[in-house]
Design an enzyme around this catalytic site. Sequence first.
Site, PDB file in Angstrom:
ATOM      1  N   GLU A 177      44.423  43.211  32.780  1.00 19.28           N
ATOM      2  CA  GLU A 177      43.110  44.022  33.024  1.00 19.28           C
ATOM      3  C   GLU A 177      43.088  44.331  34.680  1.00 19.28           C
ATOM      4  O   GLU A 177      43.007  43.136  35.064  1.00 19.28           O
ATOM      5  CB  GLU A 177      41.950  43.688  32.655  1.00 19.28           C
ATOM      6  CG  GLU A 177      40.845  44.568  32.793  1.00 19.28           C
ATOM      7  CD  GLU A 177      39.542  44.023  32.169  1.00 19.28           C
ATOM      8  OE1 GLU A 177      38.370  44.557  32.261  1.00 19.28           O
ATOM      9  OE2 GLU A 177      39.594  42.966  31.341  1.00 19.28           O
ATOM     10  N   ASN A 194      46.538  38.381  43.740  1.00 23.68           N
ATOM     11  CA  ASN A 194      46.453  39.367  44.355  1.00 23.68           C
ATOM     12  C   ASN A 194      45.139  39.537  45.235  1.00 23.68           C
ATOM     13  O   ASN A 194      44.484  38.368  44.991  1.00 23.68           O
ATOM     14  CB  ASN A 194      46.083  40.764  43.412  1.00 23.68           C
ATOM     15  CG  ASN A 194      46.142  42.042  44.203  1.00 23.68           C
ATOM     16  OD1 ASN A 194      46.825  42.462  45.202  1.00 23.68           O
ATOM     17  ND2 ASN A 194      45.271  42.664  43.489  1.00 23.68           N
ATOM     18  N   SER A 217      38.094  39.495  47.949  1.00 24.86           N
ATOM     19  CA  SER A 217      38.479  38.355  46.788  1.00 24.86           C
ATOM     20  C   SER A 217      39.924  38.214  46.676  1.00 24.86           C
ATOM     21  O   SER A 217      40.544  39.194  46.648  1.00 24.86           O
ATOM     22  CB  SER A 217      37.814  38.798  45.459  1.00 24.86           C
ATOM     23  OG  SER A 217      36.492  39.301  45.665  1.00 24.86           O
TER      24      SER A 217
END
Length: 321
Positions: A145, A109, A138
């Site tokens: 999580e 992601n 990033s």
Amino acid sequence: MADKAKVAIFISGRGSNMAALLYASLLPDSAYEVCLVAANDPDAEGLMLASAEGVPTFALSHRGMTRADHDAVMEKAAKEAGAQYIVLAGYMRILSPEFVCRWQGRMLNIHPSLLPKYPGLDTHARAIEAGDSHGGVSVHLVTEELDAGEVLGSLSVAIRAGETADSLAERVRFAEHQLYPRVLSDYVSRGSDPHYLLGKVRALALSLPEAHERESHGSPGWRAGSEKSGKYFAYFNDQHHGSEHIALLVKTGSMDELLDLVEAQPHAYFKPAYYGASGWIGVILNRPGIDWDHVAEWLERSWRSVAPARLAKLINAAEDF
Ligand code: GRF
């Protein structure tokens, strides 16, 4: 070049990162190709762009469906397209834990902050509000999580005087488009990257008691015991003596064991030149599905076979503890 990795990109909206990933994949040295662009919104702008470029698309609204059911349909579409990786690019859905678990290590992601700072929403406003000198972006692995998986790469973007969340977001977007294709390409090819493989082996070898590294005939090697009288328990070979393998050489118990393993699992083991004659086996590292726990077991076993008795006792004592 080896076969390109197939990736499915999941989007929800504009899809500018998807476009960056797609065009980068068309460059000759890209390690991946886009096999599907899928969206949870049939009107997502990015879908039209993808199909105009000849990339298969899939769309299914999540409305009226459970999270797990919707995930399962998206996953099925990705699998049918042959995806080996799923790449989230502005996919505005929280994924079910089962789905995340099934793609562990194979789902990435992009997040518009310098993680671990500012997971979640409103990242740019929060960075400005905090008086940070830089915002950024990033790329990380997806774990259960939110925005907490291993960060694979990031880029900082300076925050100027008078910056607004929108102006910062716009500039961060340029950085996103540079970062994502590069990180993805490196990630999917790291299983055949000697630097990455050496780093993994080195960390495992040096985690054993009194292990140290010493080069041997131009190859990295690891010894157990003191610098003075230590003995080699492992070597790293990068395509040595005409072999196509990147491999770890470790000691077997006997020539019979070595030959049996090579015969039964030729995709995983080989008899290396020179070293093979004295019972060292080549554990092939540049292959799909490499199991690093298994590599660690081989290292420990080989370490035990050469470590001085006092050290072997130490590790036995630790295990009994
Ligand atoms: C990007 O800012 C990305 O960091 C975040 O969602 C946005 C997607 O934008 N995860 P786009 O659809 O790729 O243009």
